[in-house]
Design an enzyme around this catalytic site. Sequence first.
Site, PDB file in Angstrom:
ATOM      1  N   GLU A  45       0.845  -1.205   0.000  1.00  0.00           N
ATOM      2  CA  GLU A  45       0.000   0.000   0.000  1.00  0.00           C
ATOM      3  C   GLU A  45       0.873   1.245   0.000  1.00  0.00           C
ATOM      4  O   GLU A  45       1.874   1.301   0.732  1.00  0.00           O
ATOM      5  CB  GLU A  45      -0.885  -0.026   1.251  1.00  0.00           C
ATOM      6  CG  GLU A  45      -2.228   0.612   1.066  1.00  0.00           C
ATOM      7  CD  GLU A  45      -3.128  -0.180   0.118  1.00  0.00           C
ATOM      8  OE1 GLU A  45      -3.291   0.279  -1.029  1.00  0.00           O
ATOM      9  OE2 GLU A  45      -3.648  -1.238   0.514  1.00  0.00           O
ATOM     10  N   HIS A  46       0.486   2.239  -0.798  1.00  0.00           N
ATOM     11  CA  HIS A  46       1.256   3.486  -0.938  1.00  0.00           C
ATOM     12  C   HIS A  46       2.667   3.205  -1.463  1.00  0.00           C
ATOM     13  O   HIS A  46       3.604   3.937  -1.164  1.00  0.00           O
ATOM     14  CB  HIS A  46       1.310   4.253   0.395  1.00  0.00           C
ATOM     15  CG  HIS A  46      -0.013   4.861   0.766  1.00  0.00           C
ATOM     16  ND1 HIS A  46      -0.455   6.038   0.235  1.00  0.00           N
ATOM     17  CD2 HIS A  46      -1.004   4.432   1.585  1.00  0.00           C
ATOM     18  CE1 HIS A  46      -1.658   6.342   0.736  1.00  0.00           C
ATOM     19  NE2 HIS A  46      -2.011   5.372   1.550  1.00  0.00           N
ATOM     20  N   SER A  79     -25.072   7.001 -16.065  1.00  0.00           N
ATOM     21  CA  SER A  79     -24.758   5.944 -15.101  1.00  0.00           C
ATOM     22  C   SER A  79     -25.901   5.764 -14.123  1.00  0.00           C
ATOM     23  O   SER A  79     -26.491   6.745 -13.661  1.00  0.00           O
ATOM     24  CB  SER A  79     -23.492   6.310 -14.321  1.00  0.00           C
ATOM     25  OG  SER A  79     -23.359   5.445 -13.205  1.00  0.00           O
ATOM     26  N   GLY A 134     -16.345   4.904  -3.404  1.00  0.00           N
ATOM     27  CA  GLY A 134     -15.713   5.582  -2.274  1.00  0.00           C
ATOM     28  C   GLY A 134     -15.435   4.663  -1.102  1.00  0.00           C
ATOM     29  O   GLY A 134     -15.230   5.121   0.019  1.00  0.00           O
ATOM     30  N   GLY A 136     -12.886   2.442  -1.019  1.00  0.00           N
ATOM     31  CA  GLY A 136     -11.515   1.937  -1.095  1.00  0.00           C
ATOM     32  C   GLY A 136     -11.405   0.674  -1.933  1.00  0.00           C
ATOM     33  O   GLY A 136     -10.395  -0.024  -1.883  1.00  0.00           O
ATOM     34  N   LEU A 137     -12.446   0.375  -2.718  1.00  0.00           N
ATOM     35  CA  LEU A 137     -12.431  -0.837  -3.546  1.00  0.00           C
ATOM     36  C   LEU A 137     -12.229  -0.481  -5.018  1.00  0.00           C
ATOM     37  O   LEU A 137     -12.374  -1.303  -5.898  1.00  0.00           O
ATOM     38  CB  LEU A 137     -13.725  -1.632  -3.339  1.00  0.00           C
ATOM     39  CG  LEU A 137     -13.955  -2.048  -1.879  1.00  0.00           C
ATOM     40  CD1 LEU A 137     -15.335  -2.700  -1.702  1.00  0.00           C
ATOM     41  CD2 LEU A 137     -12.851  -3.010  -1.403  1.00  0.00           C
ATOM     42  N   SER A 138     -11.917   0.792  -5.245  1.00  0.00           N
ATOM     43  CA  SER A 138     -11.486   1.256  -6.550  1.00  0.00           C
ATOM     44  C   SER A 138     -12.579   1.263  -7.608  1.00  0.00           C
ATOM     45  O   SER A 138     -12.383   0.809  -8.734  1.00  0.00           O
ATOM     46  CB  SER A 138     -10.308   0.410  -7.010  1.00  0.00           C
ATOM     47  OG  SER A 138      -9.421   1.244  -7.664  1.00  0.00           O
ATOM     48  N   SER A 140     -13.451   3.886  -9.024  1.00  0.00           N
ATOM     49  CA  SER A 140     -13.023   4.845 -10.054  1.00  0.00           C
ATOM     50  C   SER A 140     -12.204   4.133 -11.130  1.00  0.00           C
ATOM     51  O   SER A 140     -12.427   4.340 -12.326  1.00  0.00           O
ATOM     52  CB  SER A 140     -12.241   6.010  -9.440  1.00  0.00           C
ATOM     53  OG  SER A 140     -11.098   5.560  -8.746  1.00  0.00           O
ATOM     54  N   ASP A 184      -4.354   0.608  -8.908  1.00  0.00           N
ATOM     55  CA  ASP A 184      -5.782   0.319  -9.058  1.00  0.00           C
ATOM     56  C   ASP A 184      -6.130  -0.042 -10.503  1.00  0.00           C
ATOM     57  O   ASP A 184      -6.858  -1.000 -10.764  1.00  0.00           O
ATOM     58  CB  ASP A 184      -6.615   1.545  -8.659  1.00  0.00           C
ATOM     59  CG  ASP A 184      -6.471   1.892  -7.192  1.00  0.00           C
ATOM     60  OD1 ASP A 184      -5.898   1.084  -6.437  1.00  0.00           O
ATOM     61  OD2 ASP A 184      -6.925   2.982  -6.806  1.00  0.00           O
TER      62      ASP A 184
HETATM   63  P1  ADP Z   1     -13.035   4.466  -4.969  1.00  0.00           P
HETATM   64  O1  ADP Z   1     -12.274   4.411  -6.237  1.00  0.00           O
HETATM   65  O2  ADP Z   1     -12.274   3.911  -3.812  1.00  0.00           O
HETATM   66  O3  ADP Z   1     -14.401   3.852  -5.055  1.00  0.00           O
HETATM   67  P2  ADP Z   1     -12.915   7.265  -5.528  1.00  0.00           P
HETATM   68  O4  ADP Z   1     -13.216   8.469  -4.718  1.00  0.00           O
HETATM   69  O5  ADP Z   1     -11.566   7.136  -6.129  1.00  0.00           O
HETATM   70  O6  ADP Z   1     -13.265   6.004  -4.612  1.00  0.00           O
HETATM   71  O7  ADP Z   1     -13.939   7.156  -6.727  1.00  0.00           O
HETATM   72  C1  ADP Z   1     -15.326   7.260  -6.499  1.00  0.00           C
HETATM   73  C2  ADP Z   1     -15.948   8.162  -7.549  1.00  0.00           C
HETATM   74  O8  ADP Z   1     -15.895   7.536  -8.833  1.00  0.00           O
HETATM   75  C3  ADP Z   1     -17.416   8.417  -7.318  1.00  0.00           C
HETATM   76  O9  ADP Z   1     -17.627   9.500  -6.439  1.00  0.00           O
HETATM   77  C4  ADP Z   1     -17.900   8.747  -8.715  1.00  0.00           C
HETATM   78  O10 ADP Z   1     -17.585  10.074  -9.068  1.00  0.00           O
HETATM   79  C5  ADP Z   1     -17.053   7.830  -9.579  1.00  0.00           C
HETATM   80  N1  ADP Z   1     -17.728   6.566  -9.877  1.00  0.00           N
HETATM   81  C6  ADP Z   1     -17.309   5.328  -9.568  1.00  0.00           C
HETATM   82  N2  ADP Z   1     -18.171   4.385 -10.020  1.00  0.00           N
HETATM   83  C7  ADP Z   1     -19.176   5.063 -10.638  1.00  0.00           C
HETATM   84  C8  ADP Z   1     -20.379   4.668 -11.308  1.00  0.00           C
HETATM   85  N3  ADP Z   1     -20.741   3.401 -11.426  1.00  0.00           N
HETATM   86  N4  ADP Z   1     -21.155   5.656 -11.833  1.00  0.00           N
HETATM   87  C9  ADP Z   1     -20.810   6.942 -11.715  1.00  0.00           C
HETATM   88  N5  ADP Z   1     -19.703   7.363 -11.090  1.00  0.00           N
HETATM   89  C10 ADP Z   1     -18.885   6.448 -10.549  1.00  0.00           C
HETATM   90 MG    MG Z   2     -10.482   5.449  -6.675  1.00  0.00          MG
END
Ligand code: ADP
Ligand code: MG
Length: 394
Positions: A45-46, A79, A134, A136-138, A140, A184
Site C-alpha cells: 500500500e502506498h 450511469s 468511495g 476503497g475498492l477502486s 473509479s 488500481d
Molecule cells: P473508490 O475508487 O475507492 O471507489 P474514488 O473516490 O476514487 O473512490 O472514486 C469514487 C468516484 O468515482 C465516485 O464518487 C464517482 O464520481 C465515480 N464513480 C465510480 N463508479 C461510478 C459509477 N458506477 N457511476 C458513476 N460514477 C462512478
Molecule cells: Mg479510486
Amino acid sequence: MTGTPVPGNGEDRAVRHVEEGFRRVFGADPDGVWAAPGRVNLIGEHTDYNDGFALPIAIPQNTLVAARRRRDGRLRLHSEQGEGPVIDLGVADLVPGAVTTWGAYPAGVVWALREAGHETGGADLHIDSTVPTGAGLSSSAALECAVAFAYGDLYGLGLTPSALALIAQRAENGFAGVPCGMMDQMASACCAAGQALHLDIRAGVHEQVPFAPETEGLRLLVVDTRVKHDLGDGAYAALRAGCERAAGLLGLAALRDLSPDDLPRAGRLLPAHLVPLVRHVVTENARVAEAVAHLRAGLVAALGPIISAGHASLRDDYAVSCAETDLVVDTALEAGALGARMTGGGFGGSVIVLVAEEHASALETAVTRAFRAAGYRAPHLFAVSPAPGARRLA
Ligand code: ADP
Ligand code: MG
C-alpha cells in the site's frame, strides 16, 4: 484482446440489465458490453507512486458499460450510480477541468486516448456497477477501465490491458485531477481469476501468482466500514510529496531504491518527520516480496502476519488508518483472524481479513457488534475470491 465468452447466469443477467438500461436511455441497441472489476490489495500500500511493488486481486464486483460508437464526435454518458441526466460532451472540446462531476472519469479516458494519439471519436455509454463507490475498492479505476476496454474495441485500437490501464490512470491523474499511482488501474485491467497480481511498477511488469484461500480452508473477507474521512485527498498528495522529498534528499530516483538495510542510514540523513514515511514504504515493499514467496510455496496462511504487519505500518508509520479501520482490524484479530489490514489509500474505506472458514461467521458477528457498541454505522461484510480482470462480456 477480448473474445466474447459465454456469460454465466449472474453475468448474463447483469449484461441484459445494462443492455436494457442502454436502450431505455439512448433508444437503440449497444454495440457491446464490457466489464471491469474493483480490487482489494493484499499487500503493498502506498508503494505504487514510489516505483515499488503491490499484490492486488480483482473482486467479483464489476462496473459494466454498454457502449455504442457514434460518428458525430459526441460523447454521451449515463450511469445508474451517477448524479443527473445524460452528460453530453463534444470529444474535441475535452480539456482537464471541463467536467467536474462523475463524468470526468469516463470522459477522461476518451481525452487520454486522444492525447496519446489514438484516433477515437464519440460514443454513447451507459454504466451500471456493483462496486461500492468511495469504499476503497477502486470503483473509479473500474469505471475508467471498463470505458477504456470498451473504447479499445469500439475503435479497434489493439491496445494491451496494461496499455489501457495506463490510459485509465492518465484519465484519473490528468483529467479527474486525482494524483493516484497506477496499482488500481493495473489491478482492474490485468488481474486473473484465482490469481493475485504481483506488480513491479518501475519495471512495468506483472506476474500472476496463484491465490486460492478456499482450497486451504480460508476466507478472505472485505469489511467496508462505510466511512470516508474528508482529509483523504489533501493528505494523499502530501504523503506523496513527502516520499518524493525523502527520495530527493537521499539522492534516489524513488524510495523503491532503498532496502530495509539502508533504513538506519536514511534515518540519520532525513528530517525526523519523513523517517516513518520512508520506513513504511521500504518495509512494505519487503512485505510484498515475502508474501509472494509464501504464495508461490503454497503457504496462504503465512500471509496473515504479513498483512497485519502491513496494517501496523500504515497505522503507526504512515498514519493513514482511522478509528473505524483500526477497530475492524483489532476485533478481527481478537476473533481469530490470521491477519487483517486496511486496503486502499486510507482514512476510511475497507479492511481485508484473512480467516479460517470455521471462524468466519463468529468474526462477522464480533465486528458488527463492535461497530454497534462504538456507535458506528453497520459495516458491510462479504467474502471475495480472486476474480477476472476487465473484459468484453457481449
Ligand atoms: P473508490 O475508487 O475507492 O471507489 P474514488 O473516490 O476514487 O473512490 O472514486 C469514487 C468516484 O468515482 C465516485 O464518487 C464517482 O464520481 C465515480 N464513480 C465510480 N463508479 C461510478 C459509477 N458506477 N457511476 C458513476 N460514477 C462512478
Ligand atoms: Mg479510486
